[in-house]
Design a protein around this motif. Structure first.
Motif, mmCIF file in Angstrom:
data_model
loop_
_atom_site.group_PDB
_atom_site.id
_atom_site.type_symbol
_atom_site.label_atom_id
_atom_site.label_comp_id
_atom_site.label_asym_id
_atom_site.label_seq_id
_atom_site.Cartn_x
_atom_site.Cartn_y
_atom_site.Cartn_z
ATOM 1 N N GLU A 176 -3.965 -11.346 -10.996
ATOM 2 C CA GLU A 176 -3.298 -12.158 -9.985
ATOM 3 C C GLU A 176 -3.091 -11.378 -8.691
ATOM 4 O OE1 GLU A 176 -0.082 -14.837 -11.131
ATOM 5 O OE2 GLU A 176 -0.309 -14.151 -13.196
ATOM 6 N N LYS A 177 -2.923 -10.050 -8.784
ATOM 7 C CA LYS A 177 -2.705 -9.222 -7.593
ATOM 8 C C LYS A 177 -1.570 -9.804 -6.752
ATOM 9 C CE LYS A 177 -6.195 -6.364 -8.318
ATOM 10 N NZ LYS A 177 -6.007 -4.945 -8.616
ATOM 11 N N GLU A 178 -0.382 -9.938 -7.382
ATOM 12 C CA GLU A 178 0.729 -10.622 -6.730
ATOM 13 C C GLU A 178 1.370 -9.831 -5.601
ATOM 14 O OE1 GLU A 178 1.642 -11.091 -11.288
ATOM 15 O OE2 GLU A 178 0.713 -9.595 -9.981
ATOM 16 N N HIS A 179 1.138 -8.520 -5.580
ATOM 17 C CA HIS A 179 1.925 -7.687 -4.667
ATOM 18 C C HIS A 179 1.044 -6.620 -4.020
ATOM 19 C CE1 HIS A 179 5.409 -5.853 -2.965
ATOM 20 N NE2 HIS A 179 5.310 -4.752 -3.663
ATOM 21 N N VAL A 180 1.458 -6.162 -2.831
ATOM 22 C CA VAL A 180 0.747 -5.073 -2.162
ATOM 23 C C VAL A 180 1.749 -4.073 -1.601
ATOM 24 C CG1 VAL A 180 -1.144 -6.617 -1.517
ATOM 25 C CG2 VAL A 180 0.649 -6.113 0.157
ATOM 26 N N LEU A 181 1.287 -2.815 -1.425
ATOM 27 C CA LEU A 181 2.068 -1.745 -0.845
ATOM 28 C C LEU A 181 1.196 -1.012 0.169
ATOM 29 C CD1 LEU A 181 2.364 -1.722 -4.231
ATOM 30 C CD2 LEU A 181 4.176 -0.101 -3.687
ATOM 31 N N LEU A 182 1.825 -0.138 0.925
ATOM 32 C CA LEU A 182 1.096 0.738 1.843
ATOM 33 C C LEU A 182 1.064 2.137 1.238
ATOM 34 C CD1 LEU A 182 -0.285 0.812 4.646
ATOM 35 C CD2 LEU A 182 1.893 1.620 5.580
ATOM 36 N N ALA A 183 -0.110 2.781 1.265
ATOM 37 C CA ALA A 183 -0.282 4.071 0.590
ATOM 38 C C ALA A 183 -0.944 5.089 1.500
ATOM 39 C CB ALA A 183 -1.119 3.881 -0.680
ATOM 40 N N LEU A 184 -0.778 6.358 1.124
ATOM 41 C CA LEU A 184 -1.427 7.470 1.819
ATOM 42 C C LEU A 184 -1.672 8.570 0.790
ATOM 43 C CD1 LEU A 184 -2.205 8.901 4.576
ATOM 44 C CD2 LEU A 184 0.113 9.873 4.510
ATOM 45 N N LYS A 185 -2.939 8.933 0.589
ATOM 46 C CA LYS A 185 -3.238 10.029 -0.332
ATOM 47 C C LYS A 185 -2.849 11.352 0.322
ATOM 48 C CE LYS A 185 -6.848 7.717 -2.982
ATOM 49 N NZ LYS A 185 -8.250 7.714 -3.435
ATOM 50 N N ILE A 186 -2.242 12.241 -0.471
ATOM 51 C CA ILE A 186 -1.736 13.500 0.078
ATOM 52 C C ILE A 186 -2.199 14.681 -0.771
ATOM 53 C CG2 ILE A 186 0.310 12.413 1.075
ATOM 54 C CD1 ILE A 186 1.911 13.553 -1.297
ATOM 55 N N GLN A 187 -2.167 15.841 -0.152
ATOM 56 C CA GLN A 187 -2.421 17.091 -0.857
ATOM 57 C C GLN A 187 -1.421 18.121 -0.335
ATOM 58 O OE1 GLN A 187 -6.509 18.394 -1.480
ATOM 59 N NE2 GLN A 187 -5.922 20.479 -0.911
ATOM 60 N N VAL A 188 -0.580 18.616 -1.215
ATOM 61 C CA VAL A 188 0.409 19.632 -0.867
ATOM 62 C C VAL A 188 -0.080 20.943 -1.471
ATOM 63 C CG1 VAL A 188 2.828 20.316 -0.972
ATOM 64 C CG2 VAL A 188 2.232 17.888 -0.903
#
Length: 336
Positions: A116-128
């Protein structure tokens, strides 16, 4: 680490400002859809539903619009973190999954009929250093903080946190990479009363690549969902005021809430109270005005909105067809 901490701080400033500025709204997108359907001539609902292009226009935003608006606002960070806005991306979320292993291992997420893919978010891949992780921002679920998910679960991994605490009921969230696949973040939610867990849910956020069809799929799917709400939030994501209701056949009831001092008042009302030509009693009018103000709406906007919702709810043919499509989507996702 210091650079990452500064980045998180700057994102949270913009995230919290957005939560305060913009309501979460799944009411106006439905009314816009309903008006367009009537104008179209009330032909085959499925054909119209599939061909309709959902508008995403502030200030009437669902999780899709809020995530896109946050992304747009974060372009301001490019001055300090060159071109960082180009590296944010929208990710999709499948909620309330009971069989996580089956969903991932059998590739159900690749089948368009089983999601259904009811929801979305904002993401950012990181490397520490040499450690991998991902940063998540979720204005659609009123989360007023950046969530950091590290593969090794060490700092700055967020871990469990309390999202809300009202009426002795706490909602706690946790995000971590799935033990079944690093393509997914497992989002766990607990409802805790006192010290006793009352219920729990699990969702999966697909982070392997960007979600390209947030408007066409998630925003469209939201149009026929049977629960609607219009909510204002403070900077921390705490709810201030709003209305919510279930789309049901022959239903006329909604719940309104607003803040009165340190307390939150909830009142059940009927849409028919706001029908054209009907006189709204003084007490109801006073409560509506309080909610209208705390929703940051133009003066007298809420009564007009409630009148429009009431007229839509009285369109029994539209409500019945819409609920049927919502049920079909749920059945497909459950049984495929």
């Amino acid at each position: 680490m210091e650079t990452y901490q500064k980045l998180c701080w700057d994102i949270e400033v913009n995230l919290q400002k957005l939560l305060e500025d913009l309501n979460y709204d799944t009411v106006n997108n439905l009314l816009t859809f309903y008006r367009a359907y009537k104008k179209w001539g009330r032909g085959d609902f499925i054909t119209f539903f599939r061909s309709y292009s959902p508008p995403v226009c502030p200030p009437n935003l669902t999780c899709v619009g809020l995530a896109l608006e946050l992304w747009n606002r974060l372009c301001i960070l490019d001055d300090e973190f060159p071109n960082i806005s180009e590296h944010f991306f929208i990710v999709s979320c499948e909620e309330n999954i009971e069989l996580l292993e089956q969903y991932i291992s059998n590739g159900r997420f690749l089948d368009p009929y089983s999601v259904e893919k009811e929801h979305v978010l904002l993401a950012l891949k990181i490397q520490v250093g040499n450690r991998q992780g991902i940063l998540l921002s979720d204005p659609g679920y009123h989360i007023g903080r950046v969530v950091t998910v590290m593969k090794d679960k060490s700092y700055p991994h967020t871990g469990w946190f309390v999202q809300s605490n009202e009426n002795n009921m706490k909602k706690e969230y946790s995000y971590e990479y799935s033990g079944l696949s690093n393509d997914f973040i497992e989002w766990k939610s607990l409802n805790v009363k006192g010290e006793v867990v009352q219920s729990s849910e699990s969702a999966l956020i697909y982070v392997a690549r960007a979600y390209q069809t947030a408007v066409d799929v998630t925003e469209r799917r939201n149009l026929v969902y049977n629960f609607r709400s219009l909510l204002s939030r403070d900077q921390k994501g705490h709810l201030i005021a709003g209305i919510y209701f279930k789309m049901k056949e022959n239903s006329d009831e909604f719940t309104m809430f607003y803040k009165e001092g340190d307390l939150k008042r909830r009142v059940k009302m009927k849409f028919s109270q706001f029908s054209k030509g009907e006189e709204v009693d003084g007490i109801s009018a006073e409560l509506i005005n309080k909610c209208n103000e705390q929703l940051n709406l133009p003066v007298n906007s809420l009564p007009q909105l409630l009148r429009e919702i009431g007229e839509m709810m009285q369109d029994r043919s539209f409500v019945s067809i819409m609920l049927g499509v919502n049920n079909d989507i749920g059945m497909f996702a459950e049984h495929y």
